[in-house]
Scaffold this motif. Structure first.
Motif, short mmCIF file in Angstrom:
data_model
loop_
_atom_site.label_atom_id
_atom_site.label_comp_id
_atom_site.label_asym_id
_atom_site.label_seq_id
_atom_site.Cartn_x
_atom_site.Cartn_y
_atom_site.Cartn_z
N VAL A 393 -56.39 19.94 9.83
CA VAL A 393 -55.25 19.47 9.04
C VAL A 393 -54.01 19.52 9.92
O VAL A 393 -53.72 20.57 10.53
N PHE A 394 -53.30 18.41 9.98
CA PHE A 394 -52.07 18.30 10.78
C PHE A 394 -50.89 18.05 9.84
O PHE A 394 -51.02 17.35 8.84
N GLU A 395 -49.76 18.66 10.16
CA GLU A 395 -48.58 18.44 9.33
C GLU A 395 -47.31 18.52 10.18
O GLU A 395 -47.22 19.35 11.10
N VAL A 396 -46.37 17.62 9.89
CA VAL A 396 -45.04 17.71 10.52
C VAL A 396 -44.18 18.51 9.55
O VAL A 396 -43.85 18.04 8.46
N LYS A 397 -43.83 19.73 9.94
CA LYS A 397 -43.08 20.62 9.05
C LYS A 397 -41.58 20.45 9.27
O LYS A 397 -41.09 20.58 10.38
N PHE A 398 -40.87 20.14 8.19
CA PHE A 398 -39.40 20.06 8.21
C PHE A 398 -38.85 21.38 7.66
O PHE A 398 -39.19 21.80 6.56
N PHE A 399 -37.99 22.03 8.44
CA PHE A 399 -37.42 23.32 8.03
C PHE A 399 -36.12 23.10 7.27
O PHE A 399 -35.21 22.41 7.76
N GLU A 400 -36.02 23.70 6.09
CA GLU A 400 -34.78 23.64 5.32
C GLU A 400 -33.75 24.57 5.96
O GLU A 400 -34.09 25.66 6.41
N ASN A 421 -59.52 25.01 11.02
CA ASN A 421 -60.67 25.44 10.23
C ASN A 421 -60.32 25.47 8.74
O ASN A 421 -59.23 25.91 8.37
N PRO A 422 -61.24 24.99 7.88
CA PRO A 422 -60.99 24.99 6.43
C PRO A 422 -60.65 26.39 5.93
O PRO A 422 -61.27 27.38 6.34
N GLY A 423 -59.65 26.46 5.05
CA GLY A 423 -59.26 27.74 4.46
C GLY A 423 -58.25 28.52 5.27
O GLY A 423 -57.63 29.46 4.79
N GLU A 424 -58.06 28.13 6.54
CA GLU A 424 -57.08 28.81 7.38
C GLU A 424 -55.70 28.22 7.11
O GLU A 424 -55.55 27.01 6.92
N PRO A 425 -54.64 29.05 7.11
CA PRO A 425 -53.30 28.52 6.85
C PRO A 425 -52.80 27.67 8.03
O PRO A 425 -53.25 27.85 9.17
N LEU A 426 -51.89 26.77 7.72
CA LEU A 426 -51.27 25.97 8.78
C LEU A 426 -50.39 26.87 9.64
O LEU A 426 -49.64 27.70 9.12
N LYS A 427 -50.52 26.71 10.95
CA LYS A 427 -49.72 27.50 11.91
C LYS A 427 -49.15 26.57 12.97
O LYS A 427 -49.65 25.47 13.18
N PRO A 428 -48.09 27.04 13.67
CA PRO A 428 -47.55 26.21 14.77
C PRO A 428 -48.64 25.87 15.77
O PRO A 428 -49.55 26.68 16.02
#
Length: 564
Positions: A393-400, A421-428
Motif C-alpha cells: 500500500v502506497f500513500e502520499v501523506k499530507f501533514f496538517e 505487508n498486509p496489516g502493517e501500518p503505513l510508515k515513511p
C-alpha cells in the motif's frame, strides 16, 4: 541519445570507445571488471563530482568525451542557448578532462564551460539511477518535487502563479524588516544616506560629461602637435604656388581640354569637385586655427573635474548613469525612513492583502497536488502489482500544520508512506523498504516519471540488486518498457534482464604488462547465449544452461514483439 562514449585513463580503463544505439542496452561482466566505471564516467561527463582518484595511475590526465544526438525540441537546446553554446545538426559534444591535482576542464561543443554549466546541461541529457539515487528517493525533501513533476501540466502553472506572488511577499517582508530596525540604526542609516545624497548632488554630474572632458583634455595635452599639424596642412594648401593653386591650374587646363575631347569631361568634373571641396577645407582649417587657444587653467579645471568624477565612480557606481541611479534609489530610501511610520502602516496593509492572495494560490496548489497524489498512488499500485508487490500500500501523506508557513514551493509538507505487508501500518518509505523492495519501488516510480522527464538517456546502475526469479523477469520487462520511449543503459547481474535487452555489451578485465586493463565488446547472438548462460550458472557452462539461456532469449523476443 548517447551515441558515442570515449574514456581514457579513468581508473583501470586505459582507453575505451563505444558506440551506443537506441533502445535497451545492458552491460554485463564479472565483478570488478569495470562496469560501474563506465557509468561513473558518464556521471562525470554530465557534471558529477570528480576527484584525482579517478585518474589512472601514472597518467597526465583522465579524459571523457560523449556525443549526444538530440531532437529539435529537446530542453538541452534552450539550456545551451542560455549559455551561448551553438548546436548544429542536433549534435552535442561534451568533454571533461580531470587532472591529478583534482582540477577539471569542461567543454560543450568546444566551448569552455564551468562544472556548474556542464551539470545544468547534463541534467537534461542523462538520468542516472543507482544506490545513491535510492537514498535520495528516501529523503522526504525530494517527494514534493516528484509529486509536482508527476502533476506536470496541471500543477506547474499554479506553482508559477504562487511563486510570482511569493516573491512580492518576500520583498514586502524584507522592506518591513528593514523599516522595523531599531531607532539608533535607522538614525545612523539616515545620516549616511543624506551625506551620500548631498555629495552626489553637489557634484552636479551630467551624463556623458566624462567622455567630453577626456576628449577636451586630449586636445589641450596635445595642443602644440595639433596646432603644428593643422598649420602645416593649411600652408600646404593655401597661397601662391601651393596645393590649391596647382589644383586650380589643373582645373583651368582641363576646362579647355574637355571642350576638345568630351571623354575628359568626367575627369574635369572630378577635379572640379575636388577643388571646391579643398577650398571649403582651407576655410575650415583657417577658422579652426583662429579658434585654437591654449589655456593651462582650463587643463587644471578638467583634471580636477575628472578627479571628482573618478571619486564618485569609486564610491557609488562604475558610470555616471549608475551613480545617478544610486542617487535616485537613496533619495527614495531617505523618504521612506523619514516617513517611516506611514510606510510601515502601508506595507502592513499590503502584507495582509498579499497574504490573502498567497493563501488562495497555496490552497489551490494543495488541491491540485492532492488530485495528483491520488493519480500517482493509483499509478504506483499498478506498477507495483506488475512487480509482484500487489499487497503493498502506497500513500502520499499530507501533514496538517497548526501555523501556516509560506515556503517558495507552497505550504504543503508531504512524504511518501508505504506498507509492504498486509496489516502493517503505513510508515515513511525510509523505514520500511528492504534493498530488493526499494529497487522495485524506485523502478515503479521511474516507469511513471520517465514519461514526464524527457531526458535523452536513462541509466540504471544495478537497480536489480537483491531480486531473482519472476521478480527479476518483471524488473527486466519494466526496464524494457521504459526503453521504448528513452534510450536505457543498465548494468545487470540478472540473466532475465540481460535477455530482454536490444544490445548487449560485455566488459572484461585482463592484465597486460603487469597493468590491469578493461575492454568492452558488443556481443553477437551466439556470444549473448554464452554470456547469459554464464550469468545463470557461473563459470561452468553446461548444455542445459545454454538451452535455458536460449529459452530466456526466445521468451524475451516474444515479449518485445507483443509490447513494442
Amino acid at each position: 541519445m548517447l551515441a558515442e562514449l570515449a574514456i581514457k585513463n579513468i581508473a583501470i580503463i586505459e582507453s575505451v570507445t563505444v558506440s551506443f544505439q537506441k533502445g535497451f542496452t545492458v552491460l554485463t561482466g564479472e565483478t570488478g571488471a569495470g562496469k560501474s566505471i563506465i557509468i561513473d564516467s558518464i556521471h562525470l561527463l554530465v557534471g558529477g563530482r570528480g576527484s584525482s582518484d579517478f585518474v589512472r595511475h601514472g597518467a597526465d590526465k583522465a579524459e571523457i568525451e560523449g556525443l549526444f544526438l538530440i531532437e529539435d525540441d529537446h530542453p538541452a537546446i534552450a539550456k545551451c542557448s542560455e549559455f551561448g553554446i551553438e548546436i548544429e545538426e542536433g549534435m552535442l559534444l561534451l568533454k571533461r578532462d580531470i587532472y591529478p591535482s583534482g582540477k577539471s576542464v569542461c567543454r560543450v561543443n568546444g566551448k569552455l564551460v564551468t562544472i556548474t554549466i556542464l551539470r545544468e546541461i547534463g541534467r537534461t541529457l542523462v538520468d542516472i539511477h543507482g544506490q545513491h539515487d535510492n537514498q535520495e528517493m528516501l529523503d522526504e525533501k525530494s517527494h514534493l518535487r516528484l509529486l509536482d513533476e508527476f502533476g506536470g501540466k496541471e500543477i506547474y502553472p499554479a506553482l508559477n502563479e504562487y511563486q510570482s506572488i511569493y516573491r512580492e511577499y518576500v520583498k514586502i517582508k524584507k522592506d518591513l524588516a528593514s523599516l522595523n530596525e531599531n531607532e539608533q540604526m535607522m538614525a545612523q542609516r539616515l545620516d549616511l544616506l543624506k551625506f551620500q545624497l548631498n555629495e552626489i548632488t553637489n557634484a552636479q554630474l551630467k551624463i556623458g560629461e566624462d567622455e567630453q572632458l577626456l576628449t577636451e583634455k586630449k586636445k589641450l595635452t596635445n595642443f602644440e602637435k595639433l596646432f603644428s599639424s593643422l598649420n602645416t596642412t593649411y600652408e600646404a594648401l593655401q597661397g601662391e604656388q601651393k596645393g590649391l593653386d596647382w589644383v586650380g591650374l589643373a582645373l583651368s587646363n582641363l576646362d579647355e581640354a574637355q571642350t576638345i575631347d568630351e571623354e575628359l569631361k568626367e575627369i574635369y568634373n572630378i577635379v572640379s569637385n575636388s577643388y571646391y571641396q579643398l577650398e571649403d577645407i582651407v576655410h575650415t582649417l583657417r577658422d579652426k586655427l583662429d579658434e585654437l587657444e591654449y589655456d593651462p587653467n582650463r587643463l587644471n579645471e578638467i583634471e580636477n573635474r575628472l578627479n571628482i568624477i573618478h571619486q564618485m565612480k569609486r564610491k557609488y557606481g562604475d558610470s555616471i548613469e549608475a551613480i545617478l541611479e544610486y542617487c535616485a534609489k537613496i533619495d527614495d530610501e531617505i523618504e521612506m525612513i523619514t516617513n517611516r511610520e506611514s510606510h510601515i502602516e502601508t506595507l502592513n496593509k499590503k502584507l495582509v492583502s498579499i497574504e490573502k492572495d498567497l493563501l488562495v494560490e497555496a490552497n489551490h496548489l494543495t488541491s491540485l497536488r492532492k488530485n495528483a497524489a491520488e493519480k500517482l498512488t493509483e499509478a504506483i499500485h499498478k506498477q507495483l502489482k506488475d512487480l509482484y508487490m500487489d499487497k503493498t500500500v502506497f500513500e502520499v501523506k499530507f501533514f496538517e500544520q497548526d501555523n501556516i508557513e509560506f515556503q517558495p514551493d507552497g505550504i504543503d509538507k508531504i512524504e511518501f508512506y508505504m506498507s509492504t505487508n498486509p496489516g502493517e501500518p503505513l510508515k515513511p518509505l525510509a523505514k520500511i523498504a528492504s534493498g530488493g523492495e526499494l529497487s522495485r519501488i524506485m523502478l515503479a516510480l521511474k516507469t511513471i516519471f520517465s514519461q514526464h522527464q524527457g531526458v535523452t538517456s536513462i541509466i540504471f546502475d544495478e537497480v536489480d540488486t537483491g531480486v531473482s526469479g519472476r521478480v527479476a523477469q518483471a524488473i527486466g520487462e519494466k526496464i524494457y518498457r521504459i526503453s521504448v520511449n528513452s534510450q536505457v543503459l543498465s548494468i545487470t547481474h540478472l540473466p532475465q534482464v540481460a535477455a530482454l535487452s536490444d544490445h548487449h555489451f560485455f566488459i572484461r578485465k585482463e592484465i597486460k604488462e603487469h597493468r590491469t586493463i578493461t575492454s568492452i565488446q558488443q556481443l553477437s547472438e551466439r556470444e549473448r547465449i554464452e554470456e547469459i548462460a554464464r550469468m545463470i550458472s557461473g563459470s561452468h557452462i553446461t548444455t542445459a544452461t545454454e538451452e535455458h539461456a536460449k529459452e530466456l532469449l526466445d521468451l524475451a523476443h516474444q515479449y518485445k514483439y507483443q509490447h513494442h
